[in-house]
Design an enzyme around this catalytic site. Structure first.
Site, PDB file in Angstrom:
ATOM      1  CE1 TYR A 251       0.232   2.019   4.242  1.00  0.00           C
ATOM      2  CE2 TYR A 251       1.092  -0.204   4.432  1.00  0.00           C
ATOM      3  CZ  TYR A 251       0.974   1.073   4.930  1.00  0.00           C
ATOM      4  OH  TYR A 251       1.582   1.417   6.113  1.00  0.00           O
TER       5      TYR A 251
ATOM      6  CE  LYS B 249       3.275   3.313   3.151  1.00  0.00           C
ATOM      7  NZ  LYS B 249       3.728   3.477   4.541  1.00  0.00           N
TER       8      LYS B 249
ATOM      9  CD  GLU C  57      10.025   1.861  10.638  1.00  0.00           C
ATOM     10  OE1 GLU C  57      10.047   2.782   9.800  1.00  0.00           O
ATOM     11  OE2 GLU C  57       9.986   0.654  10.323  1.00  0.00           O
TER      12      GLU C  57
ATOM     13  CG  LEU D  58       8.343   2.448   4.925  1.00  0.00           C
ATOM     14  CD1 LEU D  58       7.983   1.259   4.054  1.00  0.00           C
ATOM     15  CD2 LEU D  58       7.093   3.215   5.320  1.00  0.00           C
TER      16      LEU D  58
END
Length: 286
Positions: A33, A147, A179, A203
């Site tokens: 996505y 992702k 993160e 990511l």
């Protein structure tokens, strides 16, 4: 969420959009996505958005059913049909509908959907107040550079920190911050921005990528290295960055203040820098 969505070639009302229970996105979380911000009715950060979108597809051997020009038209139409001036677009591609077998099905069309949402990005009050963060264990899989729509690890982490009454969670693995649960993580010490280097552990954040470009252009020093919660608590400032928040100051981690306990000047400067570039891109977009 707005009323008109896009699904497999058609624009339709959200309540009329239907996907098979045998879609591999539903069965396996087999898909990727993206979220892209919208300002002044225009998609921004378009180039890095497409770059990451196509990279995620390639990493799971999936092909988008639409080229960039077609996607541009789809996204622009969605924005217009839903009258979005400021907010974002969510889009998702799965491996499509097939019998439940783990291996990739052959000759199966991908499922593609997208929808818009309205959100106040520029005048977000959290940019003035700052946000609180809590640490949590990073229990995700080893390919966080993709992702993936398989977000159970983030869902569990989000719920954990939500129960603590904070805005965001900073995930920790082997004693080091990876993160945020849905954002990139940064600290600032003595005028230097510190953020984890890119790898399969995180990511490849678009906001991170652009911020590093802006800081280089303004001669702001950046160190790409690991840091711990303990080091973050000794930082002068801290902040998070994501598609529809841009840059938000972090004023507290695990109940302890960062710096003065208020948004600091450097984070405010970085936010202003990002907004200036975003508004310029939106104004120049055709």
């Amino acid at each position: 969420m707005e009323n008109i969505v896009f699904l497999n070639g058609d624009f339709c009302k959200a309540e009329d959009a239907k996907i098979s229970i045998f879609d591999r996105g539903f069965i396996f979380g087999d898909g990727i996505y993206e979220v892209v911000p919208v300002l002044k009715g225009k998609v921004i950060d378009k180039a890095p958005f497409y770059e990451r979108f196509e990279a995620s597809l390639k990493k799971i051997s999936l092909t988008s059913p639409f080229c960039r020009a077609e996607l541009d038209a789809i996204l622009d139409t969605l924005i217009a049909k839903n009258d979005v001036v400021e907010g974002g677009i969510y889009m998702q591609v799965t491996r499509g509908v097939a019998p439940r077998e783990f291996y990739f099905p052959e000759n199966t069309p991908a499922t593609f959907m997208a929808y818009t949402f309205k959100k106040n990005i520029i005048d977000n009050p959290l940019a003035t107040t700052g946000v609180k963060v809590a640490s949590c264990e990073d229990i995700r899989w080893k390919r966080r550079d993709i992702k993936s729509i398989s977000l159970l690890g983030q869902v569990l982490a989000k719920e954990e920190v939500h129960q603590k009454g904070v805005y965001e969670g900073w995930m920790v693995e082997d004693g080091m911050v990876t993160e945020g649960t849905s954002s990139a993580a940064f600290i600032i010490k003595d005028g230097v921005i510190i953020t984890r280097p890119l790898s399969n552990a995180i990511l490849p954040s678009i906001r991170r990528k652009l911020l590093l470009e802006y800081t280089k252009a303004h001669n702001i020093k950046v160190e790409e290295r690991l840091f711990s919660i303990e080091e973050a608590l000794k930082a002068d400032e801290a902040f998070m960055a994501s598609a529809t928040t841009f840059v938000l100051p972090i004023i507290e981690i695990d109940g302890k203040p960062i710096g003065s306990g208020k948004p600091g000047p450097m984070v405010q400067k970085l936010r202003e820098m990002y907004i200036e570039a975003a508004l310029k891109e939106a104004s120049e977009s055709k």
